[in-house]
Structures are given as C-alpha cells and as structure tokens.
Design a protein around this motif. Structure first.
Motif, PDB file in Angstrom:
ATOM      1  N   GLU A  77       0.818  -1.225   0.000  1.00 11.37           N
ATOM      2  CA  GLU A  77       0.000   0.000   0.000  1.00 11.37           C
ATOM      3  C   GLU A  77       0.842   1.261   0.000  1.00 11.37           C
ATOM      4  O   GLU A  77       0.320   2.352  -0.228  1.00 11.37           O
ATOM      5  CB  GLU A  77      -0.926   0.003   1.221  1.00 11.37           C
ATOM      6  CG  GLU A  77      -1.996  -1.078   1.186  1.00 11.37           C
ATOM      7  CD  GLU A  77      -2.980  -0.950   2.332  1.00 11.37           C
ATOM      8  OE1 GLU A  77      -2.709  -0.135   3.255  1.00 11.37           O
ATOM      9  OE2 GLU A  77      -4.003  -1.645   2.306  1.00 11.37           O
ATOM     10  N   ILE A  78       2.133   1.130   0.269  1.00  5.41           N
ATOM     11  CA  ILE A  78       2.989   2.324   0.382  1.00  5.41           C
ATOM     12  C   ILE A  78       4.218   2.202  -0.517  1.00  5.41           C
ATOM     13  O   ILE A  78       4.502   1.141  -1.088  1.00  5.41           O
ATOM     14  CB  ILE A  78       3.426   2.533   1.854  1.00  5.41           C
ATOM     15  CG1 ILE A  78       4.228   1.324   2.381  1.00  5.41           C
ATOM     16  CG2 ILE A  78       2.218   2.782   2.720  1.00  5.41           C
ATOM     17  CD1 ILE A  78       5.698   1.402   2.269  1.00  5.41           C
ATOM     18  N   GLU A  79       4.931   3.306  -0.618  1.00  2.06           N
ATOM     19  CA  GLU A  79       6.234   3.331  -1.283  1.00  2.06           C
ATOM     20  C   GLU A  79       7.061   4.430  -0.652  1.00  2.06           C
ATOM     21  O   GLU A  79       6.559   5.228   0.153  1.00  2.06           O
ATOM     22  CB  GLU A  79       6.066   3.550  -2.788  1.00  2.06           C
ATOM     23  CG  GLU A  79       5.334   4.821  -3.165  1.00  2.06           C
ATOM     24  CD  GLU A  79       4.941   4.863  -4.640  1.00  2.06           C
ATOM     25  OE1 GLU A  79       5.037   3.815  -5.304  1.00  2.06           O
ATOM     26  OE2 GLU A  79       4.548   5.938  -5.117  1.00  2.06           O
ATOM     27  N   ILE A  80       8.341   4.459  -0.995  1.00  2.00           N
ATOM     28  CA  ILE A  80       9.262   5.432  -0.391  1.00  2.00           C
ATOM     29  C   ILE A  80       9.644   6.477  -1.439  1.00  2.00           C
ATOM     30  O   ILE A  80      10.173   6.134  -2.505  1.00  2.00           O
ATOM     31  CB  ILE A  80      10.538   4.743   0.140  1.00  2.00           C
ATOM     32  CG1 ILE A  80      10.182   3.570   1.049  1.00  2.00           C
ATOM     33  CG2 ILE A  80      11.411   5.763   0.876  1.00  2.00           C
ATOM     34  CD1 ILE A  80       9.352   3.912   2.249  1.00  2.00           C
ATOM     35  N   LYS A  81       9.359   7.722  -1.124  1.00  2.23           N
ATOM     36  CA  LYS A  81       9.797   8.839  -1.985  1.00  2.23           C
ATOM     37  C   LYS A  81      11.192   9.246  -1.528  1.00  2.23           C
ATOM     38  O   LYS A  81      11.377   9.848  -0.470  1.00  2.23           O
ATOM     39  CB  LYS A  81       8.836  10.015  -1.866  1.00  2.23           C
ATOM     40  CG  LYS A  81       9.168  11.172  -2.785  1.00  2.23           C
ATOM     41  CD  LYS A  81       8.153  12.303  -2.640  1.00  2.23           C
ATOM     42  CE  LYS A  81       8.479  13.460  -3.566  1.00  2.23           C
ATOM     43  NZ  LYS A  81       7.517  14.572  -3.411  1.00  2.23           N
ATOM     44  N   VAL A  82      12.194   8.883  -2.329  1.00  2.00           N
ATOM     45  CA  VAL A  82      13.590   9.003  -1.905  1.00  2.00           C
ATOM     46  C   VAL A  82      14.074  10.447  -1.988  1.00  2.00           C
ATOM     47  O   VAL A  82      13.792  11.171  -2.948  1.00  2.00           O
ATOM     48  CB  VAL A  82      14.492   8.097  -2.772  1.00  2.00           C
ATOM     49  CG1 VAL A  82      15.956   8.322  -2.446  1.00  2.00           C
ATOM     50  CG2 VAL A  82      14.141   6.642  -2.550  1.00  2.00           C
ATOM     51  N   LYS A  83      14.833  10.842  -0.953  1.00  2.00           N
ATOM     52  CA  LYS A  83      15.486  12.153  -0.949  1.00  2.00           C
ATOM     53  C   LYS A  83      16.989  12.017  -1.105  1.00  2.00           C
ATOM     54  O   LYS A  83      17.620  12.795  -1.812  1.00  2.00           O
ATOM     55  CB  LYS A  83      15.154  12.887   0.341  1.00  2.00           C
ATOM     56  CG  LYS A  83      13.669  13.225   0.504  1.00  2.00           C
ATOM     57  CD  LYS A  83      13.399  13.930   1.819  1.00  2.00           C
ATOM     58  CE  LYS A  83      11.919  14.274   1.966  1.00  2.00           C
ATOM     59  NZ  LYS A  83      11.623  14.925   3.277  1.00  2.00           N
ATOM     60  N   THR A  84      17.579  11.028  -0.424  1.00  2.00           N
ATOM     61  CA  THR A  84      19.031  10.808  -0.531  1.00  2.00           C
ATOM     62  C   THR A  84      19.287   9.315  -0.699  1.00  2.00           C
ATOM     63  O   THR A  84      18.490   8.468  -0.266  1.00  2.00           O
ATOM     64  CB  THR A  84      19.781  11.292   0.723  1.00  2.00           C
ATOM     65  OG1 THR A  84      19.347  10.531   1.868  1.00  2.00           O
ATOM     66  CG2 THR A  84      19.530  12.756   0.978  1.00  2.00           C
ATOM     67  N   ALA A  85      20.403   9.005  -1.327  1.00  2.00           N
ATOM     68  CA  ALA A  85      20.783   7.610  -1.531  1.00  2.00           C
ATOM     69  C   ALA A  85      22.290   7.474  -1.462  1.00  2.00           C
ATOM     70  O   ALA A  85      23.030   8.402  -1.832  1.00  2.00           O
ATOM     71  CB  ALA A  85      20.263   7.098  -2.868  1.00  2.00           C
ATOM     72  N   LYS A  86      22.744   6.327  -0.982  1.00  2.00           N
ATOM     73  CA  LYS A  86      24.172   6.056  -0.882  1.00  2.00           C
ATOM     74  C   LYS A  86      24.433   4.628  -1.354  1.00  2.00           C
ATOM     75  O   LYS A  86      23.752   3.689  -0.914  1.00  2.00           O
ATOM     76  CB  LYS A  86      24.641   6.227   0.561  1.00  2.00           C
ATOM     77  CG  LYS A  86      26.141   6.050   0.755  1.00  2.00           C
ATOM     78  CD  LYS A  86      26.520   6.069   2.230  1.00  2.00           C
ATOM     79  CE  LYS A  86      26.218   7.433   2.858  1.00  2.00           C
ATOM     80  NZ  LYS A  86      26.683   7.478   4.268  1.00  2.00           N
TER      81      LYS A  86
END
Length: 622
Positions: free
Chosen positions: A135-144
């Motif tokens: 039902e959800i997902e992640i709206k990414v701001k930073t990634a490594k």
C-alpha cells in the motif's frame, strides 16, 4: 516476494501451561516473544526501519532503509529487499536529484544501498495486495551506494532453478533466498523455545562439553585429530554421550546442550559429517519420564500454523514395527502393512515356499497395494487372470483364503516374498516405500505432507549379531544402554535375547531421536564391555571408575535437530536447513575443504601423507 517474518510469526507455537501467549500485530516491527517485549530490529544500526515492516500507518514518516536492489523498472521504481521483506522505492526524476537518480539507476542488481525518504501512499490502482508493503512506497530524498555487486552466478529468486552444487559453491548468495532465510530463522526460533522449555520451565543446565576427546569403542567411525605428542591422537566425539553421563555422576541432575557432533561415515545420502543434536540427560528418570519430557518439549516449540501435536505419542515395540512395516522407523501415515501368510502354506507344493518354510525363522510375507494395477508395473494382479505361473499355482492352492486374508479387490496388486523373517520383512518394508513413491509419482496421495505422525519405537534388542561375524555381538544402540529389567537374567546366558531400555522417536518414517536408560552400575557395565562385546575396557576406565563413585540412575535422549527441521519445513534435504553444509561427499564446495597441508606443517604432528600409487607405479614396486 513473501515476507518470511509474517510467516514465521504465524508458525511460532502457542505455548502450553505457564507461558505467555505469542501474538502478532501488523503494526509491530517484529515477532512478539512476550506480551511486554517486542524485538527491536533496527537498534544499533544505520537504518530506522526494515524494508518489510512499513505500512499505511507509517505514512508521512521520514525513514532510512538499507538493503539489496532486487528489481528496477524503467528507472522509475526499484524494489529494495532486506531480511524482513520488500518495499518499493520511487526514483526521483527531477534535475535537483540527479545524483540520487544516478546512484539508483546505475547500481547493478543486488548492490547494497542506503536510502532516506518519506513513506507515501501508492497512487490509486497501483497498490499490490500480494505484497505486505504493497500500500505504500518510499519517496527518496538521498541515496548512498554502500557496495556495488558484480554479475552473479545465479539470480536471487526462489523460482530460478539452481543446481545444488552451484548453491553450495556460492552459499552466501543462496542464503539470501526467502526459503533459506525462513528455514534458518524458524530453526533459531524453535531452538530458543526449546531452551525456554528446558531451562526456564524445567530447570535444565546448559553445559558445553569438549570437542577434542579420545577414541570410543563401537559406534560410527570418528574423525581423528593429530596432537604434537608422537603417535597420540584426539577424536571428535560422535556425541557427548560419556560427558553427559559423567555430568550426572557430578550431580548436575538435568543437562542439555545444543551439541555439535561428528561422524566419519563417508559418502552417505542426506547425511552430514558434522551435525547438531539437542542433547539431554536426567538423573533419577525412567523411560516414561524421558518420553514425556520430549513430547512436552516438541509441543511447546512446535510452529502454530501446523496442527497442534497430540500427546502422548503412540508407542510400538520393535518386533511389531519390523513385522508390520519392515523397518525400525515406520512411516505410519499410510497402510499397506506387511501380512504374515505362512500358516496358509504349511502344506504347500510350491517349491520356493516349501523351501523357505522348512528353514529356521522361515516365513512367507505379503502386502496388498490398493488399486496398484492402475499405476504400477504389474507383479501379481488379483483378478481371475493372475498373470504369473507361480501366482496361478498359489491361487489354485490358497486363492480364496489369500483374497480373504488380504481383503484384495479388483485392480489391487499383491507382493509376496518368502525367506528368513528379518530379511523377508526388511525386503517387504523397502518394497512398501518404493511402491508408495511410485503411486505418489502418479498422483495417488498416500502420505499427507501436512501430517506429522510421531511414534515411539521401544523394546529394541540390546545386542545384534555382527554382520562380518554373526557369532559375535555388537550394541544395537551403544554399549552404555541398560538391559530391560525383565531380561537381566538372560544377559549371562542368552545375551542375544535381551531387550534394551532403548527408545527411538520416529517422525514420518524418519528417526529424529534416540535415547536410553543407561547402565549406572560399574560391574554390569564392565561385564557388557568386556565379556559380551569384547571391547578394550581400558578405553573407558574413566567412565567405569566414575560409576563406582555413587552414580545415580540416569537416562537421556538426543534429538537430531537437522532432520527435525528438515521435516518441519518440508525441505527436500537436511542441507536446506543448515547454513553451511557439506556436499554429498563431505566437501565444502565454497572453500574447497578438506584441503592439503604442506609437509613442513605436518612435521610438528609427527605424521606424513602416504599417497596412493597409480597402477603402473604399483606394478613397479611389486
């Protein structure tokens, strides 16, 4: 992808008696071990949450996740996986997040990344009800990018077919699969529940016993370990048998151990040179007490998504198991029992039957396979046109009686053999299982995979004739097993007739445990070793001496943890419930063990390698 943790939480047993009921909440981060304490899966590490735990209740939260890239679609979405499950990650498309997009789009599959962002709801029509986090997902701001992954030898997907050799060679990759994660975590949970039951509820003491020991007479072959003293060697113990008996002499009263054991049995199917057993010993106990303990232990630790265990488990004498099933570990989930039809043919004119019945222990055995003619290669059909000359002769003699005794019907198949009782039963037992395999391969359901049929097999013989020399005896279990109280008088006159206080626990035709009440009298133990078994008593002088110093009556059992977990999980092999197993030939295909050692490293141990000669060299040395 299936979330192993939700599945595992459903499989933890509902405890019996004085325990706290296990519960599972969709909002909880992990399994609940008690009503007050929830394991914290993200403590001490660089994430705020696991991939498999996020739900609609987390909407708007800022989270940091770590895991492996399992799948990427059109450089817009990717699926991130960790030990807990999967979550969909939205790859940012705007220019200001170009560096984040570059990392997430260019990283190869199975690379390890850390992402931070906001939990948001999936757009209408895009929710995935088959995914716990669907039902959800992640709206990414930073990634490594924590570590890039090279091209893999196989994909980390359960539906991808992989040879076992490849799986063992790259075991660290195979462990990432959902099934292996589930198997090992369920194993861990069941062992923990066993510890709780034994230590917390029944006062057992967890004691570690030595791995370096000395050679033990009888039993399986042991691994030999060189020492720095010339000509002297350690042996790896087949089990902690002597140590746990010595702990009873030492007054520990109740011992248990998750014990590593070693047997040099060569190439045997579905066996391991090193294995794990739940090892148990108690003072002042009888056979009934040990059996009740094990039934309670399994009931307490049993996965709750399976049918509850009904105790006490049924019990069957060894003689009955052999006569009815042809084995000491009968699979009682289906019928096809062996029937003794000897009396019907006492006056037979059929030569091979006449010959068999004229000999000591001669017998005629049969089994009836219902509707077997429809799916099996035909041996003896039970209709009026029995398709064998011998079968016709038998039917002319005892046709109606045989049909009545075996309750045969049209299209049944009858298998018949004649010979010495044990050999005939053993043969029919093997045929019974082979026929069951053939029937099930053709769609006939005989052995319900969801059914767990436990059985105690008792009243084993104390001794058996040696295969290489039937005039001599060897222990049926081990030399420390006590004789049955009713048969002690036979020990000194007819030892081959003595029954033992040995008991095996069988599950679905597999031996998963074995134990006995022990000999606690030094003189009796010396007699068994020296006179009956003709063993060198000097090898066990320490044990004989200990028994002379006030040894209490004691007994115990060992459960084969690998075999038990294999049956509980439905795994095709015990290698599927062991993190780093050996191959069929006892090799570690990942590290190439066993390996050679340079001669200079062998010198301190005063040993050298004698290499096998090839045929030409051998001829030259003759």
């Amino acid at each position: 992808m299936f979330c192993w943790l939700s599945r595992l939480c459903g499989e933890l047993s509902t405890p019996t008696r004085r325990t706290t009921q296990l519960i599972w909440s969709s909002a909880a981060r992990s399994m609940v071990l008690s009503s007050q304490r929830i394991p914290e899966l993200s403590s001490f590490v660089a994430r705020t949450n696991t991939c498999g735990e996020l739900r609609s209740s987390h909407l708007g939260q800022e989270v940091t996740l770590c895991g492996w890239i399992q799948f990427r679609r059109q450089n817009i979405f990717l699926v991130l996986r960790d030990f807990h499950g999967l979550v969909q990650v939205v790859i940012p498309q705007d220019e200001s997040a170009a560096s984040v997009k570059k990392i997430l789009c260019e990283a190869p599959m199975e690379s390890v990344v850390q992402v931070s962002g906001t939990v948001i709801s999936r757009p209408p029509g895009q929710k995935n009800p088959k995914m716990p986090t669907g039902e959800i997902e992640i709206k990414v701001k930073t990634a490594k990018l924590l570590n890039s992954c090279k091209k893999l030898p196989f994909e980390i997907k359960d539906f991808m077919k992989k040879t076992e050799t490849l799986r063992l060679q790259y075991r660290y990759l195979d462990l990432r699969s959902v099934q292996m994660q589930y198997n090992l975590r369920l194993r861990s949970q069941m062992v923990m529940k066993m510890r709780e039951y034994l230590c917390n509820l029944h006062g057992f003491v967890d004691v570690e016993t030595p791995t370096l020991f000395k050679r033990t007479p009888g039993g399986a072959k042991e691994f030999v370990i060189p020492s720095r003293e010339p000509g002297k060697f350690y042996s790896l113990p087949q089990s902690p048998q002597q140590f746990k008996q010595l702990l009873m002499v030492g007054g520990l009263d109740r011992y248990f151990q998750v014990a590593r054991c070693y047997r040099d049995e060569g190439s045997r199917p579905d066996r391991q040179p090193e294995f794990t057993q739940i090892d148990i010993e108690m003072s002042f106990v009888d056979q009934t007490g040990v059996q009740s303990l094990i039934e309670g232990l399994l009931q307490y630790s049993w996965p709750s998504d399976k049918d509850p265990l009904v105790v006490p488990f049924p019990s069957m004498p060894f003689a009955e198991a052999l006569a009815s099933y042809g084995t000491d570990k009968p699979d009682t989930r289906f019928g096809m029992k062996i029937v003794d039809i000897s009396d019907m043919f006492r006056n037979t004119e059929v030569g091979f039957l006449q010959d068999a019945l004229s000999k000591p222990q001669g017998t005629v055995k049969a089994i009836c396979i219902r509707k077997g003619a429809e799916v099996l290669p035909i041996f003896l059909k039970t209709n009026e046109n029995w398709n064998s000359p011998v079968a016709k002769f038998i039917m002319e003699e005892q046709g109606l009686g045989l049909v009545k005794l075996l309750e045969t019907q049209e299209e049944d198949v009858v298998l018949l053999t004649a010979g010495e009782h044990k050999k005939a039963c053993s043969l029919m037992g093997k045929l019974r299982l082979e026929c069951a395999d053939l029937l099930e391969a053709r769609g006939v359901v005989l052995r319900d995979p969801a059914l767990f049929s436990f059985l105690w097999v008792v009243d084993f013989p104390l001794f058996l004739p040696k295969e290489e020399n039937p005039q001599e005896l060897e222990s049926a279990h081990h030399p420390f097993t006590a004789p049955h109280p009713s048969d002690i008088h036979l020990l000194y006159t007819e030892p081959h007739k003595v029954r033992s206080q040995h008991y095996d626990l069988v599950l679905n035709g597999n031996e998963i445990g074995g134990g006995s009440i022990r000999i606690h009298n030094s003189e009796l133990q010396h007699y068994v070793l020296d006179t009956v078994l003709k063993e060198d008593v000097k090898l066990l002088s320490h044990l004989l001496q200990a028994l002379d110093y006030g040894a209490p009556p004691h007994g115990g059992i060992a459960l084969g943890l690998d075999r038990l977990m294999c049956l509980v999980t439905g795994a095709p092999s015990i290698r599927d419930v062991i993190a780093f197993p050996k191959s069929f030939r006892g090799h570690d295909l990942m590290s190439n063990a066993p390996d050679s050692i340079p001669p200079e490293e062998l010198k301190p141990y005063h040993i050298q390698v004698s290499w096998p000669m090839d045929a030409e060299t051998e001829r030259a040395h003759r």
